[in-house]
Structure formats: C-alpha cells, structure tokens
Design an enzyme around this catalytic site. Structure first.
Site, PDB file in Angstrom:
ATOM      1  N   ASN A 223      46.890  34.304  39.245  1.00 18.09           N
ATOM      2  CA  ASN A 223      46.548  35.655  38.804  1.00 18.09           C
ATOM      3  C   ASN A 223      46.551  36.685  39.923  1.00 18.09           C
ATOM      4  O   ASN A 223      45.973  37.765  39.789  1.00 18.09           O
ATOM      5  CB  ASN A 223      45.191  35.653  38.106  1.00 18.09           C
ATOM      6  CG  ASN A 223      45.123  34.595  37.023  1.00 18.09           C
ATOM      7  OD1 ASN A 223      44.364  33.649  37.135  1.00 18.09           O
ATOM      8  ND2 ASN A 223      45.946  34.715  35.996  1.00 18.09           N
TER       9      ASN A 223
ATOM     10  N   VAL B 220      45.649  42.017  41.935  1.00 16.23           N
ATOM     11  CA  VAL B 220      44.826  41.074  41.204  1.00 16.23           C
ATOM     12  C   VAL B 220      44.901  41.368  39.716  1.00 16.23           C
ATOM     13  O   VAL B 220      44.723  42.504  39.287  1.00 16.23           O
ATOM     14  CB  VAL B 220      43.347  41.169  41.665  1.00 16.23           C
ATOM     15  CG1 VAL B 220      42.448  40.302  40.818  1.00 16.23           C
ATOM     16  CG2 VAL B 220      43.235  40.796  43.129  1.00 16.23           C
ATOM     17  N   CYS B 221      45.157  40.319  38.938  1.00 14.18           N
ATOM     18  CA  CYS B 221      45.129  40.431  37.483  1.00 14.18           C
ATOM     19  C   CYS B 221      43.781  39.887  37.052  1.00 14.18           C
ATOM     20  O   CYS B 221      43.588  38.681  36.953  1.00 14.18           O
ATOM     21  CB  CYS B 221      46.257  39.601  36.883  1.00 14.18           C
ATOM     22  SG  CYS B 221      46.236  39.532  35.089  1.00 14.18           S
ATOM     23  N   LEU B 222      42.845  40.749  36.867  1.00 18.46           N
ATOM     24  CA  LEU B 222      41.495  40.309  36.531  1.00 18.46           C
ATOM     25  C   LEU B 222      40.992  41.149  35.366  1.00 18.46           C
ATOM     26  O   LEU B 222      40.765  42.348  35.500  1.00 18.46           O
ATOM     27  CB  LEU B 222      40.587  40.463  37.763  1.00 18.46           C
ATOM     28  CG  LEU B 222      39.169  39.947  37.661  1.00 18.46           C
ATOM     29  CD1 LEU B 222      39.147  38.474  37.283  1.00 18.46           C
ATOM     30  CD2 LEU B 222      38.452  40.142  38.977  1.00 18.46           C
TER      31      LEU B 222
ATOM     32  N   LEU C 251      50.401  36.481  37.325  1.00 20.50           N
ATOM     33  CA  LEU C 251      51.154  37.440  38.145  1.00 20.50           C
ATOM     34  C   LEU C 251      52.036  36.652  39.112  1.00 20.50           C
ATOM     35  O   LEU C 251      52.986  37.185  39.650  1.00 20.50           O
ATOM     36  CB  LEU C 251      50.205  38.340  38.935  1.00 20.50           C
ATOM     37  CG  LEU C 251      49.620  39.521  38.189  1.00 20.50           C
ATOM     38  CD1 LEU C 251      48.645  40.279  39.084  1.00 20.50           C
ATOM     39  CD2 LEU C 251      50.694  40.451  37.693  1.00 20.50           C
TER      40      LEU C 251
END
Length: 183
Positions: A76, A84-86, A120
């Site tokens: 991620n 950051v894919c959060l 990601l």
C-alpha cells in the site's frame, strides 16, 4: 480551537512533544519531515523512515498528505513516490484525528496489516499473496538496505562527541585549558 492555523500549530507541538523527531521545511508549519520507526515485533522492526507530511490549508478538516522518503516495500506504499494508500487518511479523515494518531496508530496499522487487494505496489501485493515468506524476506531486505537512521537523514542519538573522549584525552584537554601543573 478557533482556526485551522491554531490547530495545525497545536497538533505539530503535540507531535514534537511525543518524542518524534520533526524537521521543518521552510518557516511555515505546512510541510515537515518526521522520523518514523517500524512497529516492534513486526517485519518492519528496526526500520527508520523519513516521512514527509504536508498539511493542506483546510487542515484539520482535510487530511494531511503522507509519503515515505526512503524506500519501503509494502503493498500500500508506492515504491517510487513513497505515496501512502491509507483509507483512514485518504477517505475517512476526521478533524477528531491529529498528527500523533497518524504516527502512533495509522502508519503502524498500515505496516502491520497490509491490504494487498488495494495495492499501490502491485509487485509487493502479488508476492505477499503468492509467497508470504518471500515477501517478508524482501521487506526485511529493504529495511536493512534503505531504512536505517542515516537513510532517513536523521543523525543517531548515540553519544555526544564529548562523552566519547577517553579518560586520557579528557585529562589532556583539562591540561590544555588549565596549563600544566607546577612541579
């Protein structure tokens, strides 16, 4: 809190007082770097990352932008940009959250519980789903190669140069200041 700028200031001070090393960019409080250590008892333990934080004008009503500066291997996190894919930061952010939450809860949770179904880094996600031991080994290799204190651009706080002087050097330093004793 009457204004976003006061809240920004308070959250930043709270983060600094929580023993995080914070390095400001320019004079404003909108962009800074934070030293982030991998969670203990995880495959990221021992890793140290420099994390870029950018606070939008509408912070805390709009979420901060978070990105890793030194490389991290994670489904991620984009390997090239560090983005950051959060979900909590990007979609479900609330003004109730603050910067300490990001570093004490959200990022550790991201590292402890990666989501390979929303990647990601497609390679990391595929490896994690296909061969977990190989994925964990690659994470550890990245930590060893890219996530040391010096890679994060933060100087380690081992000993100050004064404490590293031996007794002999210390005595000679005193003599140089005081002069030699009379015979």
């Amino acid at each position: 809190m009457s204004s976003p700028s006061k809240r920004r200031e308070m959250d930043l001070m709270k983060l600094m007082m929580s023993d995080y090393k914070v390095e400001m960019v320019n004079d404003g409080m909108q962009e800074f770097f934070v030293e982030f250590k991998g969670p203990t008892e995880s495959i990221y333990q021992g890793g140290v990352w420099k994390v870029r934080v950018e606070l939008p004008d509408a912070y805390p009503y709009k979420s901060p932008s978070i990105g890793f500066i030194n490389k991290i291997y994670h489904p991620n996190v984009d390997e090239m940009s560090g983005s950051v894919c959060l979900d909590v930061i990007n979609q479900t952010w609330s003004p109730m959250f603050d910067l300490v939450n990001v570093f004490e809860v959200f990022l550790p949770q991201l590292l402890l519980y990666p989501n390979p179904s929303d990647p990601l880094n497609g390679e990391a996600a595929a490896l994690m789903m296909r061969d977990r031991p190989a994925y964990e080994q690659k994470v550890k290799e990245y930590c060893e190669k890219y996530a040391k204190s010096e890679d994060a651009g933060i100087t380690p706080e081992d000993k100050s140069s004064d404490e590293e002087l031996s007794e002999e050097e210390d005595d000679s330093a005193d003599e140089a200041i005081l002069g030699n004793p009379d015979p």
